[in-house]
Motif scaffolding. Structure first.
Motif, PDB file in Angstrom:
ATOM      1  N   THR A 191       1.941 -15.386 -10.933  1.00 26.13           N
ATOM      2  CA  THR A 191       0.567 -15.708 -10.548  1.00 26.13           C
ATOM      3  C   THR A 191       0.287 -15.322  -9.117  1.00 26.13           C
ATOM      4  OG1 THR A 191       1.265 -17.931  -9.960  1.00 26.13           O
ATOM      5  CG2 THR A 191       0.407 -17.611 -12.176  1.00 26.13           C
ATOM      6  N   ASN A 192       1.327 -15.301  -8.305  1.00 27.70           N
ATOM      7  CA  ASN A 192       1.142 -14.931  -6.911  1.00 27.70           C
ATOM      8  C   ASN A 192       1.272 -13.435  -6.678  1.00 27.70           C
ATOM      9  OD1 ASN A 192       0.735 -17.508  -5.945  1.00 27.70           O
ATOM     10  ND2 ASN A 192       2.912 -17.913  -5.687  1.00 27.70           N
ATOM     11  N   PHE A 193       2.080 -12.759  -7.482  1.00 28.88           N
ATOM     12  CA  PHE A 193       2.422 -11.379  -7.162  1.00 28.88           C
ATOM     13  C   PHE A 193       1.867 -10.342  -8.122  1.00 28.88           C
ATOM     14  CE2 PHE A 193       4.980 -13.267  -4.106  1.00 28.88           C
ATOM     15  CZ  PHE A 193       5.294 -12.279  -3.182  1.00 28.88           C
ATOM     16  N   ALA A 194       1.798 -10.642  -9.414  1.00 27.17           N
ATOM     17  CA  ALA A 194       1.356  -9.627 -10.360  1.00 27.17           C
ATOM     18  C   ALA A 194      -0.163  -9.610 -10.420  1.00 27.17           C
ATOM     19  CB  ALA A 194       1.939  -9.894 -11.745  1.00 27.17           C
ATOM     20  N   GLN A 195      -0.771  -9.024  -9.400  1.00 22.13           N
ATOM     21  CA  GLN A 195      -2.216  -9.005  -9.291  1.00 22.13           C
ATOM     22  C   GLN A 195      -2.772  -7.675  -9.779  1.00 22.13           C
ATOM     23  OE1 GLN A 195      -3.587 -11.661  -8.590  1.00 22.13           O
ATOM     24  NE2 GLN A 195      -1.946 -12.859  -7.668  1.00 22.13           N
ATOM     25  N   PRO A 196      -4.054  -7.652 -10.180  1.00 22.78           N
ATOM     26  CA  PRO A 196      -4.673  -6.378 -10.553  1.00 22.78           C
ATOM     27  C   PRO A 196      -4.791  -5.476  -9.342  1.00 22.78           C
ATOM     28  CG  PRO A 196      -6.306  -8.128 -10.446  1.00 22.78           C
ATOM     29  CD  PRO A 196      -4.969  -8.782 -10.317  1.00 22.78           C
ATOM     30  N   ARG A 197      -4.851  -4.182  -9.582  1.00 22.67           N
ATOM     31  CA  ARG A 197      -4.982  -3.255  -8.478  1.00 22.67           C
ATOM     32  C   ARG A 197      -6.398  -3.278  -7.931  1.00 22.67           C
ATOM     33  NH1 ARG A 197      -2.482   2.403  -9.838  1.00 22.67           N
ATOM     34  NH2 ARG A 197      -2.415   2.486  -7.591  1.00 22.67           N
ATOM     35  N   PRO A 198      -6.634  -3.019  -6.651  1.00 19.65           N
ATOM     36  CA  PRO A 198      -5.599  -2.775  -5.651  1.00 19.65           C
ATOM     37  C   PRO A 198      -4.878  -4.047  -5.244  1.00 19.65           C
ATOM     38  CG  PRO A 198      -7.726  -2.849  -4.600  1.00 19.65           C
ATOM     39  CD  PRO A 198      -7.998  -2.948  -6.082  1.00 19.65           C
ATOM     40  N   LEU A 251       9.781   0.264 -16.365  1.00 21.58           N
ATOM     41  CA  LEU A 251       8.945  -0.809 -15.835  1.00 21.58           C
ATOM     42  C   LEU A 251       7.971  -1.281 -16.909  1.00 21.58           C
ATOM     43  CD1 LEU A 251       7.888   0.167 -12.176  1.00 21.58           C
ATOM     44  CD2 LEU A 251       9.692  -1.392 -12.886  1.00 21.58           C
ATOM     45  N   ASN A 252       7.356  -0.329 -17.590  1.00 20.55           N
ATOM     46  CA  ASN A 252       6.399  -0.667 -18.643  1.00 20.55           C
ATOM     47  C   ASN A 252       7.070  -1.441 -19.773  1.00 20.55           C
ATOM     48  OD1 ASN A 252       3.745  -0.290 -20.083  1.00 20.55           O
ATOM     49  ND2 ASN A 252       5.106   0.772 -21.500  1.00 20.55           N
ATOM     50  N   GLY A 267       5.189  -2.671  -9.094  1.00 21.28           N
ATOM     51  CA  GLY A 267       5.432  -3.786  -9.999  1.00 21.28           C
ATOM     52  C   GLY A 267       4.156  -4.392 -10.535  1.00 21.28           C
ATOM     53  N   PRO A 268       3.250  -4.879  -9.658  1.00 21.36           N
ATOM     54  CA  PRO A 268       1.987  -5.434 -10.135  1.00 21.36           C
ATOM     55  C   PRO A 268       1.171  -4.461 -10.965  1.00 21.36           C
ATOM     56  CG  PRO A 268       2.366  -6.079  -7.863  1.00 21.36           C
ATOM     57  CD  PRO A 268       3.457  -5.104  -8.213  1.00 21.36           C
ATOM     58  N   ALA A 269       1.322  -3.155 -10.728  1.00 23.93           N
ATOM     59  CA  ALA A 269       0.596  -2.175 -11.530  1.00 23.93           C
ATOM     60  C   ALA A 269       0.975  -2.274 -13.005  1.00 23.93           C
ATOM     61  CB  ALA A 269       0.872  -0.762 -11.009  1.00 23.93           C
ATOM     62  N   PHE A 270       2.190  -2.757 -13.281  1.00 23.68           N
ATOM     63  CA  PHE A 270       2.645  -2.933 -14.662  1.00 23.68           C
ATOM     64  C   PHE A 270       2.605  -4.396 -15.098  1.00 23.68           C
ATOM     65  CE2 PHE A 270       4.355   1.208 -13.668  1.00 23.68           C
ATOM     66  CZ  PHE A 270       4.237   1.900 -14.865  1.00 23.68           C
ATOM     67  N   GLY A 271       2.048  -5.248 -14.252  1.00 26.99           N
ATOM     68  CA  GLY A 271       1.933  -6.655 -14.614  1.00 26.99           C
ATOM     69  C   GLY A 271       3.168  -7.476 -14.342  1.00 26.99           C
ATOM     70  N   MET A 272       4.040  -6.986 -13.475  1.00 23.39           N
ATOM     71  CA  MET A 272       5.228  -7.763 -13.128  1.00 23.39           C
ATOM     72  C   MET A 272       5.205  -8.090 -11.636  1.00 23.39           C
ATOM     73  SD  MET A 272       8.514  -5.171 -12.863  1.00 23.39           S
ATOM     74  CE  MET A 272       8.280  -4.445 -14.472  1.00 23.39           C
ATOM     75  N   ALA A 273       5.995  -9.078 -11.250  1.00 15.20           N
ATOM     76  CA  ALA A 273       6.079  -9.442  -9.842  1.00 15.20           C
ATOM     77  C   ALA A 273       6.675  -8.307  -9.037  1.00 15.20           C
ATOM     78  CB  ALA A 273       6.931 -10.696  -9.688  1.00 15.20           C
ATOM     79  N   GLY A 274       6.126  -8.082  -7.851  1.00 10.71           N
ATOM     80  CA  GLY A 274       6.647  -7.075  -6.946  1.00 10.71           C
ATOM     81  C   GLY A 274       6.739  -7.651  -5.550  1.00 10.71           C
ATOM     82  N   VAL A 275       7.819  -7.386  -4.849  1.00  8.21           N
ATOM     83  CA  VAL A 275       7.999  -7.950  -3.509  1.00  8.21           C
ATOM     84  C   VAL A 275       8.805  -7.001  -2.646  1.00  8.21           C
ATOM     85  CG1 VAL A 275      10.078  -9.220  -4.163  1.00  8.21           C
ATOM     86  CG2 VAL A 275       8.747 -10.020  -2.233  1.00  8.21           C
TER      87      VAL A 275
END
Length: 431
Positions: free
Chosen positions: A6-13, A242-243, A280-288
């Motif tokens: 919820t914090n990281f997998a955001q829609p682009r941009p 990733l997908n 990561g978020p571009a594919f709906g996963m957490a990215g950090v």
């Protein structure tokens, strides 16, 4: 600290500022200037960003992570690690560094052949992630795999013997530097070509999920770590996996060891958007993104990512910004990188930083740390002596594990190679 989906997998941009290193080391003049003039931690270069047209999306505010740096914590009431944990981290990092230094010596003495890629400078990533795993968890590495093997528990004797090409190596001398493997320790490569380990790691994660959800094996909560470099992140296999991992919520952590250079190609010149964690978020996963020169920051991020994967909340893409202190391989004179850049990262040595933290916070004294270094010296002296005295693989092993025939294709009923039969080449062209 948390970087849940919820914090990281955001829609682009992706919102600016999703980094685990929001607080720089107080003594480090090379801290991030993320807004305005972004740069990497130790690089004198600025990042390039391709401007994108603004989208009319309601982007929720994404808070910064709270992973602490090794010099951020001053109070003993706020320790990130216990004394035992600190000593374990220090020993593992020293083992990795000293092992690689010994490899360089042995390579130049003619004890090793082929390409040998050393891990000096990147120890915080291997230690920070792998020391949090269970034995049953899986690690998939790259051609820079010696230290990953050591962190996963493969004995120094077995890794050094493999580098020597001896029968006592973890692959019986047939793998060499770039193909470390240990079924016992769930290290499934060692891959020489960039990107080829990522689908294997994705398959391992799928196996764990299948065993748990389809075969109903309650104990199958194993996770997989896939290590790879920045140069791999422009390859198709990376995006495909990733997908797939996000689609099926696989228990995998994609660990990018971004040392800023793909052989002699600067990461900043090779990628349209050099911030890999955004993918990561571009594919709906957490990215950090995390400071890969700081083992405690890496460990905090790794802990959250591993826990998320283990409880079934899916994959994470972690970009660890690190730096190799040697050339791409021992055959590389390392003349392409800016000396100022190398000096800046050398001043941020992850082992020196951890040592300073432990002494200042009274987790260990100088003598305790020196005793660990002495112990590792003895381990490596033993590993070299053992490897040097070990036998070479027998010739009969040459074709084993190549064909389904357990005896190896080309071996006759009498156990001899068919190619040694004078009639073997009859009717063929001779050069």
């Amino acid at each position: 600290m948390s970087f849940s989906a919820t914090n990281f997998a955001q829609p682009r941009p992706v919102p600016v500022g999703i980094r685990s290193n929001e607080k720089s080391l107080s003594s480090d003049p090379f801290r991030f200037r993320f807004r305005g003039s972004p740069s990497f931690l130790g690089s004198p270069h600025s990042l390039r960003f391709n401007p994108t047209p603004p989208l009319k999306l309601a982007i929720p505010h994404c808070r910064r992570s709270t992973a602490a740096a090794v010099t951020d914590v001053k109070s003993s009431a706020n320790m990130l690690i216990t004394k035992e944990e600190g000593l374990e981290l220090y020993e593992d990092m020293i083992l990795g560094r000293f092992f690689e230094d010994m490899c360089a010596q042995m390579y130049y003495r003619g004890k090793m052949f082929g390409f040998v890629h050393l891990y000096n400078g990147q120890e915080a990533v291997s230690t920070g992630f792998i020391k949090l795993l269970k034995k049953e968890d899986t690690v998939v590495s790259t051609y820079r795999d010696h230290v990953h093997a050591l962190s996963k528990g493969v004995p120094a004797r077995a890794v050094m013997s493999e580098l020597f090409g001896k029968a006592t190596g973890c692959c019986r001398g047939q793998g060499g530097s770039m193909h470390m493997f240990s079924k016992e320790h769930n290290l499934i490569g060692g891959f020489a070509f960039i990107g080829e380990g990522i689908p294997v790691a994705t398959g391992a994660a799928f196996s764990s999920k299948y065993r748990r959800e389809v075969l109903k094996e309650a104990s199958a909560d194993h996770v997989t770590l896939a290590f790879f470099g920045d140069g791999t992140c422009n390859n198709g296999q990376f995006y495909e996996c990733l997908n797939m991992a996000a689609l099926w919520k696989l228990p995998i952590i994609f660990v990018v060891e971004n040392n800023l250079w793909a052989i002699g190609m600067s990461h900043l010149r090779a990628t349209s958007d050099p911030e890999i964690w955004k993918k990561g978020p571009a594919f709906g996963m957490a990215g950090v993104h995390v400071d890969g020169m700081d083992v405690l920051k890496v460990r905090e991020v790794a802990k959250e990512a591993i826990e998320r994967a283990r409880r079934g909340d899916g994959p994470t893409l972690v970009e660890c910004e690190t730096y190799r202190f040697r050339g791409h391989s021992l055959a590389d004179p390392d003349e392409l990188r800016d000396p100022a850049e190398k000096a800046r990262y050398a001043a941020r040595d992850p082992i020196s930083a951890l040592k300073k933290y432990m002494i200042e916070n009274k987790l260990a004294n100088e003598q305790e740390l020196k005793s660990i270094e002495k112990k590792i010296d003895e381990v490596l002296d033993d590993a070299v002596e053992f490897s040097d005295e070990s036998p070479l693989p027998p010739r009969s092993q040459l074709l084993e594990n190549v064909f389904a025939d357990s005896k190896g294709f080309g071996i006759g009923p009498d156990g001899k190679y068919r190619c040694e039969d004078p009639k073997f080449t009859q009717g063929t062209a001779h050069v």
